[in-house]
Design a protein around this motif. Structure first.
Motif, PDB file in Angstrom:
ATOM      1  N   PHE A 108       0.835  -1.198   0.000  1.00  0.00           N
ATOM      2  CA  PHE A 108       0.000   0.000   0.000  1.00  0.00           C
ATOM      3  C   PHE A 108       0.870   1.249   0.000  1.00  0.00           C
ATOM      4  O   PHE A 108       2.034   1.222   0.391  1.00  0.00           O
ATOM      5  N   LEU A 109       0.266   2.329  -0.470  1.00  0.00           N
ATOM      6  CA  LEU A 109       0.875   3.654  -0.408  1.00  0.00           C
ATOM      7  C   LEU A 109       0.360   4.327   0.853  1.00  0.00           C
ATOM      8  O   LEU A 109      -0.841   4.283   1.131  1.00  0.00           O
ATOM      9  N   TYR A 110       1.246   4.949   1.595  1.00  0.00           N
ATOM     10  CA  TYR A 110       0.862   5.679   2.798  1.00  0.00           C
ATOM     11  C   TYR A 110       1.261   7.134   2.628  1.00  0.00           C
ATOM     12  O   TYR A 110       2.364   7.426   2.163  1.00  0.00           O
ATOM     13  N   LEU A 111       0.365   8.037   2.976  1.00  0.00           N
ATOM     14  CA  LEU A 111       0.646   9.466   2.879  1.00  0.00           C
ATOM     15  C   LEU A 111       0.181  10.154   4.146  1.00  0.00           C
ATOM     16  O   LEU A 111      -0.944   9.932   4.611  1.00  0.00           O
ATOM     17  N   TRP A 112       1.052  10.989   4.704  1.00  0.00           N
ATOM     18  CA  TRP A 112       0.723  11.790   5.883  1.00  0.00           C
ATOM     19  C   TRP A 112       0.632  13.241   5.435  1.00  0.00           C
ATOM     20  O   TRP A 112       1.580  13.779   4.857  1.00  0.00           O
ATOM     21  N   LEU A 113      -0.531  13.848   5.665  1.00  0.00           N
ATOM     22  CA  LEU A 113      -0.778  15.234   5.268  1.00  0.00           C
ATOM     23  C   LEU A 113      -0.995  16.124   6.488  1.00  0.00           C
ATOM     24  O   LEU A 113      -1.626  15.697   7.463  1.00  0.00           O
ATOM     25  N   ASP A 114      -0.530  17.353   6.395  1.00  0.00           N
ATOM     26  CA  ASP A 114      -0.835  18.354   7.404  1.00  0.00           C
ATOM     27  C   ASP A 114      -2.321  18.690   7.299  1.00  0.00           C
ATOM     28  O   ASP A 114      -2.846  18.885   6.197  1.00  0.00           O
ATOM     29  N   ARG A 115      -2.989  18.756   8.420  1.00  0.00           N
ATOM     30  CA  ARG A 115      -4.440  18.979   8.414  1.00  0.00           C
ATOM     31  C   ARG A 115      -4.821  20.362   7.889  1.00  0.00           C
ATOM     32  O   ARG A 115      -5.869  20.544   7.269  1.00  0.00           O
ATOM     33  N   HIS A 116      -3.989  21.351   8.126  1.00  0.00           N
ATOM     34  CA  HIS A 116      -4.344  22.725   7.752  1.00  0.00           C
ATOM     35  C   HIS A 116      -3.983  23.085   6.322  1.00  0.00           C
ATOM     36  O   HIS A 116      -4.628  23.940   5.720  1.00  0.00           O
ATOM     37  N   THR A 117      -2.981  22.433   5.768  1.00  0.00           N
ATOM     38  CA  THR A 117      -2.570  22.774   4.402  1.00  0.00           C
ATOM     39  C   THR A 117      -2.837  21.666   3.390  1.00  0.00           C
ATOM     40  O   THR A 117      -2.703  21.883   2.197  1.00  0.00           O
ATOM     41  N   GLY A 118      -3.204  20.488   3.871  1.00  0.00           N
ATOM     42  CA  GLY A 118      -3.456  19.355   2.986  1.00  0.00           C
ATOM     43  C   GLY A 118      -4.851  19.401   2.377  1.00  0.00           C
ATOM     44  O   GLY A 118      -5.777  19.964   2.948  1.00  0.00           O
ATOM     45  N   ASN A 119      -4.974  18.811   1.217  1.00  0.00           N
ATOM     46  CA  ASN A 119      -6.260  18.697   0.535  1.00  0.00           C
ATOM     47  C   ASN A 119      -6.578  17.207   0.443  1.00  0.00           C
ATOM     48  O   ASN A 119      -6.036  16.490  -0.401  1.00  0.00           O
ATOM     49  N   LEU A 120      -7.467  16.756   1.313  1.00  0.00           N
ATOM     50  CA  LEU A 120      -7.771  15.329   1.433  1.00  0.00           C
ATOM     51  C   LEU A 120      -8.352  14.745   0.150  1.00  0.00           C
ATOM     52  O   LEU A 120      -7.955  13.662  -0.285  1.00  0.00           O
TER      53      LEU A 120
END
Length: 137
Positions: A108-120
């Motif tokens: 699987f691919l795993y991605l961690w995004l910042d909640r305030h700048t990420g676009n889910l």
């Protein structure tokens, strides 16, 4: 078609991306990782996300095999019953996208995004695209 390194670098171009990895969910080992891991340790993050992925992929509570609609084409029931997972924390989004391959894949691919700048939504669409184009050798 991107390989592991190219795929991870492309994932990191997403807005708010903090870290990314390609993980084998049966062993919990990272095949590649880039950026910052949430706990500061890439291998621990790989092992922990693999446990979550394995639970969703194998346990009937998360994905009963009879959930997939039968369209008559016979292609909807192939592979894992789960496409991706999204986990939301107070500071970030964690996305896991299962990679389907011609062989019995457990990656699987795993991605961690910042909640305030990420676009889910954008991240989910791009991970789907990356998982379809990823070449594992």
């Amino acid at each position: 078609m991107p390989g592991i390194d190219e795929c991870l670098l492309e994932a990191m171009t997403l807005p708010g991306a903090r870290g990314a990895a390609i993980v084998d969910w049966t062993s919990g080992l990272a095949l590649g990782s880039v950026g910052d891991p949430p706990g500061g340790d890439h291998e621990a993050t790989a092992a922990e996300t693999a446990e979550v992925a394995r639970s969703a992929a194998e346990y009937q509570a998360f994905a009963p095999r009879d959930d997939a609609p039968d369209t008559g084409r016979g292609d909807d029931r192939k592979g894992l019953p789960v496409e991706d997972l999204m986990l939301t924390t107070r500071t970030g989004f964690h996305l896991i996208r299962f990679v389907e391959t011609t062989f019995d894949s457990s990656v699987f691919l795993y991605l961690w995004l910042d909640r305030h700048t990420g676009n889910l939504a954008l991240a989910r669409m791009r991970l789907r695209d990356l998982s379809e184009r990823l070449v594992l050798v």
